[in-house]
Write a protein that holds these residues in place. Structure first.
Motif, PDB file in Angstrom:
ATOM      1  N   PHE A   1       6.611  -7.885   0.031  1.00  0.00           N
ATOM      2  CA  PHE A   1       6.661  -7.154  -1.249  1.00  0.00           C
ATOM      3  C   PHE A   1       6.230  -5.708  -1.111  1.00  0.00           C
ATOM      4  CE2 PHE A   1       4.580  -5.963  -5.379  1.00  0.00           C
ATOM      5  CZ  PHE A   1       5.727  -5.944  -6.151  1.00  0.00           C
ATOM      6  N   GLU A   2       7.070  -4.850  -1.628  1.00  0.00           N
ATOM      7  CA  GLU A   2       6.715  -3.439  -1.693  1.00  0.00           C
ATOM      8  C   GLU A   2       6.660  -3.066  -3.170  1.00  0.00           C
ATOM      9  OE1 GLU A   2       8.553   0.811  -0.233  1.00  0.00           O
ATOM     10  OE2 GLU A   2       9.522  -1.041   0.410  1.00  0.00           O
ATOM     11  N   SER A   3       5.482  -2.661  -3.639  1.00  0.00           N
ATOM     12  CA  SER A   3       5.367  -2.417  -5.087  1.00  0.00           C
ATOM     13  C   SER A   3       5.646  -0.949  -5.400  1.00  0.00           C
ATOM     14  CB  SER A   3       3.986  -2.829  -5.582  1.00  0.00           C
ATOM     15  OG  SER A   3       3.035  -1.853  -5.256  1.00  0.00           O
ATOM     16  N   TYR A   4       6.101  -0.725  -6.627  1.00  0.00           N
ATOM     17  CA  TYR A   4       6.447   0.616  -7.086  1.00  0.00           C
ATOM     18  C   TYR A   4       5.772   0.920  -8.420  1.00  0.00           C
ATOM     19  CZ  TYR A   4      10.305   0.915  -3.707  1.00  0.00           C
ATOM     20  OH  TYR A   4      11.057   0.979  -2.572  1.00  0.00           O
ATOM     21  N   ASP A   5       5.669   2.187  -8.677  1.00  0.00           N
ATOM     22  CA  ASP A   5       5.296   2.688 -10.010  1.00  0.00           C
ATOM     23  C   ASP A   5       3.930   2.223 -10.522  1.00  0.00           C
ATOM     24  OD1 ASP A   5       7.819   3.972 -10.132  1.00  0.00           O
ATOM     25  OD2 ASP A   5       8.730   2.080 -10.766  1.00  0.00           O
TER      26      ASP A   5
END
Lengths: 323, 269
Positions: B52-56
Protein backbone atom coordinates in the motif's frame (compact mmCIF):
# COMPACT_ATOMS: atom_id res chain seq x y z
CA UNK A 1 -47.24 24.42 10.59
CA UNK A 2 -46.97 28.02 11.71
CA UNK A 3 -49.66 30.63 11.21
CA UNK A 4 -50.02 32.14 7.78
CA UNK A 5 -47.95 35.22 8.54
CA UNK A 6 -44.57 35.08 10.19
CA UNK A 7 -43.96 37.22 13.27
CA UNK A 8 -41.73 39.72 11.53
CA UNK A 9 -44.28 40.10 8.73
CA UNK A 10 -47.21 41.13 10.92
CA UNK A 11 -46.21 44.79 11.45
CA UNK A 12 -45.36 45.07 7.76
CA UNK A 13 -48.75 43.75 6.76
CA UNK A 14 -50.54 45.99 9.28
CA UNK A 15 -48.64 48.98 7.99
CA UNK A 16 -49.64 48.10 4.44
CA UNK A 17 -53.28 47.85 5.49
CA UNK A 18 -53.18 51.25 7.20
CA UNK A 19 -51.75 52.83 4.08
CA UNK A 20 -54.47 51.23 1.97
CA UNK A 21 -57.08 52.63 4.37
CA UNK A 22 -55.55 56.08 4.12
CA UNK A 23 -55.59 55.80 0.34
CA UNK A 24 -59.27 55.01 0.21
CA UNK A 25 -59.95 57.78 2.73
CA UNK A 26 -58.04 60.17 0.46
CA UNK A 27 -60.08 59.02 -2.53
CA UNK A 28 -63.34 59.50 -0.70
CA UNK A 29 -62.27 62.89 0.63
CA UNK A 30 -60.48 64.59 -2.26
CA UNK A 31 -60.66 67.93 -0.43
CA UNK A 32 -58.23 66.63 2.22
CA UNK A 33 -54.46 66.95 1.68
CA UNK A 34 -53.81 63.37 2.76
CA UNK A 35 -53.08 62.10 -0.75
CA UNK A 36 -49.99 64.30 -0.93
CA UNK A 37 -48.54 62.73 2.17
CA UNK A 38 -49.23 59.11 1.22
CA UNK A 39 -46.27 58.88 -1.16
CA UNK A 40 -43.86 59.89 1.58
CA UNK A 41 -45.56 57.47 3.91
CA UNK A 42 -45.16 54.66 1.37
CA UNK A 43 -41.47 55.44 1.01
CA UNK A 44 -41.16 55.31 4.79
CA UNK A 45 -42.97 51.97 4.85
CA UNK A 46 -40.56 50.58 2.23
CA UNK A 47 -37.63 51.73 4.30
CA UNK A 48 -39.12 50.10 7.37
CA UNK A 49 -39.67 46.86 5.44
CA UNK A 50 -36.12 46.86 4.13
CA UNK A 51 -34.81 47.49 7.60
CA UNK A 52 -36.90 44.60 8.99
CA UNK A 53 -35.68 42.24 6.28
CA UNK A 54 -32.07 43.16 6.86
CA UNK A 55 -32.42 42.09 10.47
CA UNK A 56 -33.78 38.62 9.65
CA UNK A 57 -31.86 35.76 11.18
CA UNK A 58 -31.13 32.61 9.22
CA UNK A 59 -33.84 30.89 11.24
CA UNK A 60 -36.34 33.58 10.12
CA UNK A 61 -35.26 32.89 6.55
CA UNK A 62 -35.85 29.17 7.01
CA UNK A 63 -39.46 30.05 7.83
CA UNK A 64 -39.68 32.48 4.96
CA UNK A 65 -38.52 29.66 2.66
CA UNK A 66 -41.29 27.48 4.09
CA UNK A 67 -43.88 30.28 4.08
CA UNK A 68 -47.37 28.98 3.47
CA UNK A 69 -47.99 31.65 0.87
CA UNK A 70 -44.65 31.19 -0.85
CA UNK A 71 -45.09 30.62 -4.58
CA UNK A 72 -44.63 26.96 -5.45
CA UNK A 73 -43.49 25.24 -8.60
CA UNK A 74 -46.85 24.96 -10.48
CA UNK A 75 -47.39 28.71 -10.51
CA UNK A 76 -43.81 29.30 -11.69
CA UNK A 77 -44.22 26.74 -14.47
CA UNK A 78 -47.41 28.39 -15.65
CA UNK A 79 -45.90 31.85 -15.50
CA UNK A 80 -42.62 30.98 -17.20
CA UNK A 81 -43.48 28.39 -19.81
CA UNK A 82 -46.01 27.93 -22.58
CA UNK A 83 -48.18 24.84 -23.03
CA UNK A 84 -46.59 22.61 -20.39
CA UNK A 85 -47.34 18.90 -20.88
CA UNK A 86 -46.83 16.82 -17.77
CA UNK A 87 -45.29 13.39 -18.28
CA UNK A 88 -46.18 10.92 -15.57
CA UNK A 89 -44.50 8.02 -13.90
CA UNK A 90 -41.14 6.33 -13.71
CA UNK A 91 -42.30 3.64 -16.18
CA UNK A 92 -41.32 1.07 -13.57
CA UNK A 93 -43.53 1.21 -10.53
CA UNK A 94 -45.38 4.41 -9.73
CA UNK A 95 -46.20 8.01 -10.51
CA UNK A 96 -44.78 9.94 -7.60
CA UNK A 97 -46.70 13.20 -7.21
CA UNK A 98 -44.02 14.82 -5.07
CA UNK A 99 -41.79 15.27 -8.09
CA UNK A 100 -43.30 16.20 -11.44
CA UNK A 101 -41.85 16.77 -14.82
CA UNK A 102 -42.71 17.25 -18.41
CA UNK A 103 -42.07 19.30 -21.46
CA UNK A 104 -42.89 22.90 -22.22
CA UNK A 105 -41.78 25.87 -24.26
CA UNK A 106 -39.65 28.72 -22.96
CA UNK A 107 -39.50 31.76 -25.25
CA UNK A 108 -40.73 29.42 -27.97
CA UNK A 109 -37.97 26.85 -27.38
CA UNK A 110 -38.74 23.34 -26.13
CA UNK A 111 -37.41 22.46 -22.69
CA UNK A 112 -37.88 19.68 -20.16
CA UNK A 113 -38.83 20.72 -16.65
CA UNK A 114 -38.55 18.95 -13.30
CA UNK A 115 -40.30 20.25 -10.19
CA UNK A 116 -40.94 19.24 -6.61
CA UNK A 117 -44.57 19.64 -5.55
CA UNK A 118 -45.46 20.80 -2.05
CA UNK A 119 -49.17 21.50 -2.24
CA UNK A 120 -51.11 24.59 -1.14
CA UNK A 121 -53.52 23.10 1.38
CA UNK A 122 -53.66 20.03 3.60
CA UNK A 123 -55.43 17.89 1.02
CA UNK A 124 -52.95 18.79 -1.71
CA UNK A 125 -50.04 18.45 0.65
CA UNK A 126 -51.07 14.95 1.59
CA UNK A 127 -51.52 14.03 -2.05
CA UNK A 128 -47.96 15.12 -2.85
CA UNK A 129 -46.50 13.73 0.38
CA UNK A 130 -45.49 17.22 1.55
CA UNK A 131 -42.98 17.49 -1.26
CA UNK A 132 -40.95 14.48 -0.20
CA UNK A 133 -40.34 12.14 -3.14
CA UNK A 134 -40.10 8.38 -2.95
CA UNK A 135 -37.50 6.60 -5.11
CA UNK A 136 -40.03 6.60 -7.96
CA UNK A 137 -39.98 10.39 -8.06
CA UNK A 138 -36.24 10.41 -8.55
CA UNK A 139 -36.48 7.63 -11.13
CA UNK A 140 -39.13 9.61 -12.99
CA UNK A 141 -36.78 12.60 -12.95
CA UNK A 142 -33.98 10.41 -14.25
CA UNK A 143 -35.98 9.06 -17.14
CA UNK A 144 -36.97 12.61 -18.05
CA UNK A 145 -33.30 13.63 -17.95
CA UNK A 146 -32.54 10.84 -20.41
CA UNK A 147 -35.53 11.91 -22.50
CA UNK A 148 -34.22 15.49 -22.60
CA UNK A 149 -30.80 14.25 -23.59
CA UNK A 150 -32.13 11.99 -26.32
CA UNK A 151 -33.95 14.87 -27.98
CA UNK A 152 -31.33 17.45 -27.14
CA UNK A 153 -33.50 19.71 -24.98
CA UNK A 154 -32.24 21.69 -22.00
CA UNK A 155 -33.56 20.90 -18.53
CA UNK A 156 -34.91 23.43 -16.08
CA UNK A 157 -35.28 22.06 -12.59
CA UNK A 158 -37.22 23.69 -9.74
CA UNK A 159 -36.24 22.61 -6.26
CA UNK A 160 -38.56 22.90 -3.27
CA UNK A 161 -38.47 19.95 -0.88
CA UNK A 162 -37.95 19.42 2.85
CA UNK A 163 -36.17 16.11 2.14
CA UNK A 164 -36.36 12.80 0.32
CA UNK A 165 -39.07 10.66 1.91
CA UNK A 166 -38.13 8.00 4.43
CA UNK A 167 -40.26 4.99 5.16
CA UNK A 168 -40.13 1.26 4.75
CA UNK A 169 -41.02 1.30 1.07
CA UNK A 170 -38.44 3.97 0.22
CA UNK A 171 -35.69 1.88 1.78
CA UNK A 172 -37.00 -1.31 0.13
CA UNK A 173 -36.97 0.32 -3.26
CA UNK A 174 -33.56 1.90 -2.87
CA UNK A 175 -33.97 5.59 -2.07
CA UNK A 176 -30.20 5.99 -1.74
CA UNK A 177 -29.53 4.19 -5.00
CA UNK A 178 -32.13 6.26 -6.82
CA UNK A 179 -30.47 9.48 -5.66
CA UNK A 180 -26.95 8.21 -6.43
CA UNK A 181 -28.00 7.21 -9.94
CA UNK A 182 -29.45 10.68 -10.53
CA UNK A 183 -26.18 12.29 -9.47
CA UNK A 184 -24.32 10.08 -11.94
CA UNK A 185 -26.88 10.88 -14.64
CA UNK A 186 -26.53 14.64 -14.13
CA UNK A 187 -22.73 14.37 -14.12
CA UNK A 188 -22.75 12.90 -17.63
CA UNK A 189 -25.79 14.68 -19.04
CA UNK A 190 -25.15 15.93 -22.57
CA UNK A 191 -27.61 18.82 -22.39
CA UNK A 192 -27.60 22.03 -20.33
CA UNK A 193 -29.38 22.01 -17.00
CA UNK A 194 -30.44 25.05 -14.99
CA UNK A 195 -31.54 24.63 -11.40
CA UNK A 196 -33.61 27.14 -9.45
CA UNK A 197 -34.04 26.70 -5.73
CA UNK A 198 -37.33 28.45 -5.02
CA UNK A 199 -37.97 27.45 -1.40
CA UNK A 200 -36.50 24.62 0.61
CA UNK A 201 -33.48 22.73 -0.66
CA UNK A 202 -33.53 19.72 1.62
CA UNK A 203 -30.33 17.71 1.42
CA UNK A 204 -30.00 14.73 -0.95
CA UNK A 205 -33.69 15.04 -1.76
CA UNK A 206 -32.92 18.38 -3.39
CA UNK A 207 -29.51 17.56 -4.84
CA UNK A 208 -31.01 14.59 -6.70
CA UNK A 209 -32.44 17.03 -9.26
CA UNK A 210 -30.06 19.92 -8.63
CA UNK A 211 -26.66 19.09 -10.09
CA UNK A 212 -26.96 21.52 -12.96
CA UNK A 213 -24.64 23.73 -15.01
CA UNK A 214 -26.14 26.73 -13.26
CA UNK A 215 -27.64 26.61 -9.80
CA UNK A 216 -29.59 29.74 -8.93
CA UNK A 217 -31.28 30.53 -5.67
CA UNK A 218 -34.18 32.79 -4.85
CA UNK A 219 -33.08 35.36 -2.30
CA UNK A 220 -35.05 33.71 0.53
CA UNK A 221 -34.60 30.08 -0.41
CA UNK A 222 -32.47 27.79 1.74
CA UNK A 223 -30.30 24.80 0.87
CA UNK A 224 -28.80 22.61 3.56
CA UNK A 225 -27.41 19.21 4.43
CA UNK A 226 -30.28 18.57 6.86
CA UNK A 227 -33.27 20.56 8.11
CA UNK A 228 -32.22 22.65 11.14
CA UNK A 229 -34.57 20.60 13.35
CA UNK A 230 -32.80 17.35 12.35
CA UNK A 231 -29.39 18.96 12.67
CA UNK A 232 -30.36 20.03 16.18
CA UNK A 233 -31.25 16.44 17.13
CA UNK A 234 -28.07 15.04 15.58
CA UNK A 235 -25.54 17.59 16.80
CA UNK A 236 -27.14 18.89 20.01
CA UNK A 237 -28.84 15.56 20.73
CA UNK A 238 -32.16 17.17 21.60
CA UNK A 239 -35.70 17.19 20.24
CA UNK A 240 -35.04 20.06 17.89
CA UNK A 241 -34.88 22.88 20.42
CA UNK A 242 -31.55 24.10 19.03
CA UNK A 243 -33.02 24.45 15.54
CA UNK A 244 -32.50 28.26 15.52
CA UNK A 245 -28.83 27.77 16.43
CA UNK A 246 -28.56 24.97 13.88
CA UNK A 247 -30.04 27.23 11.19
CA UNK A 248 -27.43 29.83 12.04
CA UNK A 249 -24.61 27.27 12.08
CA UNK A 250 -25.58 25.50 8.84
CA UNK A 251 -25.26 28.71 6.77
CA UNK A 252 -28.07 27.68 4.44
CA UNK A 253 -29.01 31.01 2.85
CA UNK A 254 -28.40 32.14 -0.71
CA UNK A 255 -25.78 34.69 0.37
CA UNK A 256 -23.89 32.01 2.35
CA UNK A 257 -23.91 29.54 -0.51
CA UNK A 258 -22.82 32.05 -3.13
CA UNK A 259 -19.81 32.73 -0.96
CA UNK A 260 -18.98 29.00 -0.76
CA UNK A 261 -19.21 28.64 -4.53
CA UNK A 262 -22.14 26.25 -4.27
CA UNK A 263 -24.57 28.42 -6.24
CA UNK A 264 -23.96 30.63 -9.25
CA UNK A 265 -26.38 33.45 -8.60
CA UNK A 266 -29.12 34.90 -6.42
CA UNK A 267 -32.44 35.96 -7.87
CA UNK A 268 -33.60 39.01 -5.90
CA UNK A 269 -37.12 38.72 -4.56
CA UNK A 270 -39.69 41.51 -4.44
CA UNK A 271 -39.70 43.50 -1.21
CA UNK A 272 -40.88 41.19 1.57
CA UNK A 273 -40.50 37.97 -0.43
CA UNK A 274 -41.75 36.34 -3.62
CA UNK A 275 -45.24 35.88 -2.17
CA UNK A 276 -45.71 39.64 -1.82
CA UNK A 277 -45.47 40.21 -5.57
CA UNK A 278 -45.40 37.01 -7.57
CA UNK A 279 -45.51 38.56 -11.07
CA UNK A 280 -42.37 40.51 -10.22
CA UNK A 281 -40.69 37.35 -8.84
CA UNK A 282 -41.63 35.37 -11.96
CA UNK A 283 -40.33 38.14 -14.20
CA UNK A 284 -36.95 38.04 -12.49
CA UNK A 285 -36.78 34.25 -12.66
CA UNK A 286 -37.65 34.42 -16.34
CA UNK A 287 -34.91 36.85 -17.15
CA UNK A 288 -32.39 34.80 -15.14
CA UNK A 289 -33.31 31.63 -17.04
CA UNK A 290 -33.15 33.51 -20.34
CA UNK A 291 -29.66 34.83 -19.61
CA UNK A 292 -28.17 31.53 -18.44
CA UNK A 293 -29.89 29.40 -21.05
CA UNK A 294 -28.53 31.63 -23.79
CA UNK A 295 -25.01 31.28 -22.43
CA UNK A 296 -25.27 27.52 -22.03
CA UNK A 297 -26.89 26.84 -25.41
CA UNK A 298 -23.94 28.53 -27.12
CA UNK A 299 -21.41 26.18 -25.57
CA UNK A 300 -20.02 23.17 -27.39
CA UNK A 301 -21.04 19.98 -25.69
CA UNK A 302 -17.47 19.21 -24.62
CA UNK A 303 -17.07 22.64 -23.08
CA UNK A 304 -20.42 22.33 -21.31
CA UNK A 305 -19.39 19.03 -19.75
CA UNK A 306 -15.93 20.28 -18.92
CA UNK A 307 -17.33 23.34 -17.16
CA UNK A 308 -19.86 21.29 -15.24
CA UNK A 309 -17.18 18.87 -14.16
CA UNK A 310 -14.94 21.71 -12.96
CA UNK A 311 -17.85 23.41 -11.24
CA UNK A 312 -18.46 20.45 -8.91
CA UNK A 313 -14.80 19.42 -8.67
CA UNK A 314 -13.93 22.71 -6.99
CA UNK A 315 -16.44 22.52 -4.14
CA UNK A 316 -14.99 21.92 -0.71
CA UNK A 317 -12.96 23.88 1.83
CA UNK A 318 -10.00 22.18 3.51
CA UNK A 319 -6.38 22.68 4.39
CA UNK A 320 -3.43 20.83 2.94
CA UNK A 321 0.12 20.53 4.16
CA UNK A 322 3.02 18.97 2.33
CA UNK A 323 4.10 15.86 4.16
CA UNK B 1 2.90 -14.92 32.15
CA UNK B 2 0.69 -12.07 31.02
CA UNK B 3 -2.99 -12.50 31.67
CA UNK B 4 -4.70 -12.84 28.30
CA UNK B 5 -7.31 -10.14 27.84
CA UNK B 6 -10.75 -10.72 26.45
CA UNK B 7 -13.35 -8.61 24.69
CA UNK B 8 -17.09 -8.84 24.97
CA UNK B 9 -19.13 -9.32 21.78
CA UNK B 10 -21.33 -6.30 21.11
CA UNK B 11 -24.07 -8.56 19.88
CA UNK B 12 -24.14 -11.72 22.03
CA UNK B 13 -21.85 -10.60 24.88
CA UNK B 14 -19.70 -13.72 24.49
CA UNK B 15 -16.26 -13.27 26.05
CA UNK B 16 -13.68 -13.63 23.29
CA UNK B 17 -9.95 -13.95 23.91
CA UNK B 18 -8.31 -10.91 22.38
CA UNK B 19 -5.92 -13.05 20.35
CA UNK B 20 -8.83 -15.02 18.90
CA UNK B 21 -10.74 -11.80 18.23
CA UNK B 22 -7.82 -10.53 16.15
CA UNK B 23 -7.37 -13.86 14.44
CA UNK B 24 -11.04 -13.89 13.41
CA UNK B 25 -10.72 -10.32 12.09
CA UNK B 26 -12.99 -9.02 14.83
CA UNK B 27 -15.83 -11.38 13.99
CA UNK B 28 -17.44 -13.06 16.99
CA UNK B 29 -16.76 -16.83 16.83
CA UNK B 30 -20.03 -17.44 18.68
CA UNK B 31 -22.60 -15.36 16.78
CA UNK B 32 -20.62 -14.19 13.73
CA UNK B 33 -21.21 -10.53 14.55
CA UNK B 34 -18.85 -8.37 12.47
CA UNK B 35 -17.37 -5.70 14.75
CA UNK B 36 -15.97 -2.36 13.63
CA UNK B 37 -12.56 -2.42 12.04
CA UNK B 38 -10.29 0.56 11.71
CA UNK B 39 -9.24 1.61 8.22
CA UNK B 40 -5.75 0.26 8.96
CA UNK B 41 -7.07 -3.14 10.03
CA UNK B 42 -9.26 -3.24 6.95
CA UNK B 43 -6.29 -2.44 4.78
CA UNK B 44 -4.24 -5.27 6.31
CA UNK B 45 -7.16 -7.64 5.78
CA UNK B 46 -7.66 -6.79 2.13
CA UNK B 47 -4.43 -5.84 0.41
CA UNK B 48 -1.16 -7.65 -0.29
CA UNK B 49 1.34 -7.17 2.54
CA UNK B 50 3.48 -4.10 2.19
CA UNK B 51 1.93 -3.08 -1.13
CA UNK B 52 0.00 0.00 0.00
CA UNK B 53 1.14 3.44 -0.95
CA UNK B 54 -0.99 6.11 0.69
CA UNK B 55 -1.77 9.53 -0.75
CA UNK B 56 -3.11 12.87 0.34
CA UNK B 57 -2.55 12.50 4.07
CA UNK B 58 -1.74 16.19 4.26
CA UNK B 59 -5.42 17.11 3.85
CA UNK B 60 -6.99 18.44 7.02
CA UNK B 61 -10.36 19.88 8.01
CA UNK B 62 -11.05 23.55 8.49
CA UNK B 63 -14.19 24.96 10.02
CA UNK B 64 -15.56 26.83 7.02
CA UNK B 65 -18.99 27.40 8.60
CA UNK B 66 -17.60 28.35 11.99
CA UNK B 67 -19.82 25.58 13.32
CA UNK B 68 -19.83 25.60 17.15
CA UNK B 69 -17.40 23.12 18.74
CA UNK B 70 -16.44 21.50 15.43
CA UNK B 71 -12.67 21.82 15.84
CA UNK B 72 -12.78 20.58 19.42
CA UNK B 73 -14.84 17.53 18.50
CA UNK B 74 -12.55 16.66 15.61
CA UNK B 75 -9.49 17.00 17.81
CA UNK B 76 -11.09 14.76 20.39
CA UNK B 77 -11.75 12.07 17.79
CA UNK B 78 -8.23 12.22 16.39
CA UNK B 79 -6.71 12.17 19.87
CA UNK B 80 -8.83 9.18 20.87
CA UNK B 81 -7.80 7.11 17.86
CA UNK B 82 -4.29 8.35 17.20
CA UNK B 83 -5.27 8.68 13.54
CA UNK B 84 -3.66 11.46 11.56
CA UNK B 85 -6.18 11.70 8.77
CA UNK B 86 -9.66 10.50 7.90
CA UNK B 87 -10.08 7.98 5.03
CA UNK B 88 -7.11 5.92 3.91
CA UNK B 89 -6.59 6.39 0.21
CA UNK B 90 -3.93 5.14 -2.11
CA UNK B 91 -2.82 2.38 -4.40
CA UNK B 92 -2.25 -1.19 -3.31
CA UNK B 93 -1.98 -4.61 -4.83
CA UNK B 94 -4.75 -7.06 -4.17
CA UNK B 95 -3.88 -10.56 -5.29
CA UNK B 96 -1.22 -8.89 -7.39
CA UNK B 97 -3.62 -6.48 -9.08
CA UNK B 98 -2.72 -2.85 -8.66
CA UNK B 99 -5.90 -1.21 -7.35
CA UNK B 100 -6.92 2.21 -6.14
CA UNK B 101 -8.39 1.87 -2.67
CA UNK B 102 -10.30 4.27 -0.44
CA UNK B 103 -11.10 3.00 3.03
CA UNK B 104 -13.19 4.90 5.55
CA UNK B 105 -12.86 4.84 9.31
CA UNK B 106 -15.89 5.21 11.53
CA UNK B 107 -14.10 6.87 14.42
CA UNK B 108 -13.80 10.40 13.08
CA UNK B 109 -17.20 12.05 13.55
CA UNK B 110 -18.92 8.74 12.87
CA UNK B 111 -17.26 8.39 9.49
CA UNK B 112 -19.23 11.36 8.19
CA UNK B 113 -18.06 12.87 4.93
CA UNK B 114 -16.99 16.48 4.78
CA UNK B 115 -14.65 18.37 2.49
CA UNK B 116 -11.58 16.31 3.43
CA UNK B 117 -13.08 12.85 2.96
CA UNK B 118 -14.84 14.04 -0.21
CA UNK B 119 -11.64 15.47 -1.66
CA UNK B 120 -9.57 12.47 -0.70
CA UNK B 121 -12.01 10.01 -2.22
CA UNK B 122 -12.36 12.13 -5.34
CA UNK B 123 -8.57 12.24 -5.82
CA UNK B 124 -8.44 8.51 -5.23
CA UNK B 125 -11.07 7.88 -7.92
CA UNK B 126 -9.34 10.31 -10.30
CA UNK B 127 -6.02 8.57 -9.71
CA UNK B 128 -7.69 5.28 -10.62
CA UNK B 129 -9.02 6.83 -13.83
CA UNK B 130 -5.70 8.39 -14.77
CA UNK B 131 -3.66 5.26 -14.09
CA UNK B 132 -6.36 2.99 -15.50
CA UNK B 133 -6.82 1.06 -12.29
CA UNK B 134 -9.80 -0.70 -10.80
CA UNK B 135 -11.23 1.03 -7.76
CA UNK B 136 -12.36 -0.39 -4.43
CA UNK B 137 -13.98 1.72 -1.73
CA UNK B 138 -14.86 0.43 1.71
CA UNK B 139 -17.60 2.53 3.26
CA UNK B 140 -18.47 3.07 6.86
CA UNK B 141 -20.30 6.34 7.32
CA UNK B 142 -23.02 8.19 9.14
CA UNK B 143 -23.65 10.22 5.99
CA UNK B 144 -22.62 13.77 5.22
CA UNK B 145 -21.07 15.85 7.98
CA UNK B 146 -23.49 18.31 9.59
CA UNK B 147 -20.70 20.64 10.67
CA UNK B 148 -19.76 21.34 7.07
CA UNK B 149 -23.33 21.98 5.94
CA UNK B 150 -24.05 22.27 2.24
CA UNK B 151 -20.32 21.98 1.47
CA UNK B 152 -20.56 18.43 2.82
CA UNK B 153 -23.71 17.75 0.81
CA UNK B 154 -21.84 18.75 -2.34
CA UNK B 155 -19.24 16.04 -1.76
CA UNK B 156 -21.95 13.65 -2.95
CA UNK B 157 -21.97 15.39 -6.32
CA UNK B 158 -18.18 15.59 -6.46
CA UNK B 159 -17.52 11.93 -5.69
CA UNK B 160 -20.37 10.75 -7.94
CA UNK B 161 -18.97 12.79 -10.84
CA UNK B 162 -15.54 11.22 -10.31
CA UNK B 163 -17.14 7.74 -10.38
CA UNK B 164 -18.79 8.60 -13.69
CA UNK B 165 -15.44 9.54 -15.27
CA UNK B 166 -13.93 6.30 -13.97
CA UNK B 167 -16.81 4.27 -15.40
CA UNK B 168 -16.68 6.14 -18.72
CA UNK B 169 -13.08 4.96 -19.07
CA UNK B 170 -14.40 1.37 -18.86
CA UNK B 171 -12.76 0.82 -15.50
CA UNK B 172 -14.10 -1.41 -12.79
CA UNK B 173 -15.40 -0.25 -9.40
CA UNK B 174 -16.26 -2.47 -6.45
CA UNK B 175 -18.05 -0.82 -3.53
CA UNK B 176 -17.82 -2.61 -0.21
CA UNK B 177 -20.40 -1.47 2.32
CA UNK B 178 -19.77 -2.15 5.97
CA UNK B 179 -21.63 -1.44 9.17
CA UNK B 180 -22.92 1.28 9.17
CA UNK B 181 -23.26 2.97 5.77
CA UNK B 182 -25.91 5.69 5.62
CA UNK B 183 -27.23 8.92 4.18
CA UNK B 184 -25.30 10.74 1.52
CA UNK B 185 -22.59 8.11 1.40
CA UNK B 186 -25.08 5.42 0.37
CA UNK B 187 -26.75 8.01 -1.88
CA UNK B 188 -23.57 8.77 -3.83
CA UNK B 189 -20.29 6.96 -4.60
CA UNK B 190 -21.02 3.87 -2.44
CA UNK B 191 -24.04 2.99 -4.58
CA UNK B 192 -22.24 3.58 -7.87
CA UNK B 193 -20.04 0.49 -7.75
CA UNK B 194 -20.44 -1.91 -10.66
CA UNK B 195 -20.56 -4.49 -7.95
CA UNK B 196 -21.78 -3.75 -4.44
CA UNK B 197 -20.70 -6.12 -1.71
CA UNK B 198 -21.78 -5.93 1.92
CA UNK B 199 -20.67 -7.59 5.12
CA UNK B 200 -23.26 -9.76 6.90
CA UNK B 201 -25.80 -7.80 8.95
CA UNK B 202 -24.19 -4.48 8.05
CA UNK B 203 -26.66 -1.64 8.56
CA UNK B 204 -27.07 0.10 5.22
CA UNK B 205 -29.64 2.64 4.21
CA UNK B 206 -30.65 6.17 3.40
CA UNK B 207 -32.57 7.38 6.45
CA UNK B 208 -30.56 7.49 9.66
CA UNK B 209 -31.68 6.06 13.01
CA UNK B 210 -33.40 9.28 14.17
CA UNK B 211 -35.51 9.41 11.02
CA UNK B 212 -36.27 5.70 11.21
CA UNK B 213 -37.37 6.09 14.85
CA UNK B 214 -40.14 8.38 13.60
CA UNK B 215 -41.49 5.83 11.09
CA UNK B 216 -44.85 4.62 12.35
CA UNK B 217 -45.20 1.47 10.24
CA UNK B 218 -44.20 -2.06 11.13
CA UNK B 219 -40.60 -2.69 10.13
CA UNK B 220 -39.08 -6.11 9.49
CA UNK B 221 -36.38 -7.32 11.87
CA UNK B 222 -33.73 -7.08 9.20
CA UNK B 223 -34.79 -3.55 8.15
CA UNK B 224 -31.78 -1.68 6.68
CA UNK B 225 -29.53 -4.70 7.17
CA UNK B 226 -27.41 -6.11 4.35
CA UNK B 227 -29.80 -9.08 4.11
CA UNK B 228 -32.76 -6.71 3.65
CA UNK B 229 -30.96 -4.97 0.79
CA UNK B 230 -30.06 -8.28 -0.82
CA UNK B 231 -33.66 -9.46 -0.48
CA UNK B 232 -34.87 -6.31 -2.28
CA UNK B 233 -32.35 -6.58 -5.07
CA UNK B 234 -30.27 -3.55 -4.12
CA UNK B 235 -26.83 -5.10 -3.64
CA UNK B 236 -24.98 -7.86 -5.48
CA UNK B 237 -23.85 -10.08 -2.66
CA UNK B 238 -23.06 -10.46 1.02
CA UNK B 239 -19.77 -11.96 1.99
CA UNK B 240 -18.22 -12.90 5.31
CA UNK B 241 -15.23 -10.84 6.32
CA UNK B 242 -12.88 -13.80 6.14
CA UNK B 243 -13.83 -14.36 2.49
CA UNK B 244 -13.80 -10.70 1.45
CA UNK B 245 -10.24 -10.56 0.16
CA UNK B 246 -10.70 -13.73 -1.81
CA UNK B 247 -13.90 -12.41 -3.43
CA UNK B 248 -12.24 -9.12 -4.33
CA UNK B 249 -9.38 -10.98 -5.99
CA UNK B 250 -11.82 -13.11 -7.97
CA UNK B 251 -13.70 -10.01 -9.10
CA UNK B 252 -10.49 -8.22 -10.06
CA UNK B 253 -9.44 -11.35 -11.88
CA UNK B 254 -12.72 -11.48 -13.78
CA UNK B 255 -12.16 -7.93 -15.02
CA UNK B 256 -8.43 -8.21 -15.52
CA UNK B 257 -8.26 -8.75 -19.29
CA UNK B 258 -5.48 -11.28 -18.94
CA UNK B 259 -3.29 -9.30 -16.57
CA UNK B 260 -1.20 -11.68 -14.49
CA UNK B 261 -2.62 -12.75 -11.19
CA UNK B 262 0.05 -13.06 -8.52
CA UNK B 263 -0.56 -16.66 -7.68
CA UNK B 264 -3.12 -19.42 -7.80
CA UNK B 265 -3.15 -19.60 -4.05
CA UNK B 266 -5.07 -16.37 -3.51
CA UNK B 267 -8.14 -18.18 -2.27
CA UNK B 268 -6.47 -18.71 1.08
CA UNK B 269 -6.00 -15.77 3.37
Amino acid sequence: MRSKNLDFEKPLIELGQHIEQLKSFAEENPESSIAENIKALEADADRFTRHTLQKLTRWDKVWLARHEERPQTPIYINALFDDPIELHGDKLFDDDQALNGGLAWFDGNPIVYLAHQKGKNLKERQAVNFGMPHPEGYRKARRLMKFAEKFNRPIISFVDTPAAHFDRGSEERGQAMAIAENLAEMARLQVPMIVILIGEGGSGGALAIAMGDRVLMMEYAIYCVAPPEACSSIVWKDDGTHAPQAAEALKPTAVDLLEFGIIDGIIREPLGGAHRDFPMAAKRVKSAIRKHLKELMQLDRDVLLQQRSERYRRIGIYGEENL
Amino acid sequence: MAVSKSVSCRNCSAEIQESAFEEYHKVCPECDHHHYMSADERLRLLVDDGSFESYDNGLYSLNPLNFPDYEAKLQQDFAKTGLKSEVLAGIAKIGGYPTAVGIADVTIRGGTVGSVAGEKLTRCIERATKERLPLITVSVSGGMRMQEGTLALMQMAKTAAACVEHAKANLFYISVMTDPTFGGTTASFASLGHIIVAEPAARIGFAGPLAVASIREQLPDNFQKAEFLLEHGLIDTIVHRRAMRSLLIDLLDFHSDGLPSSSASHREI
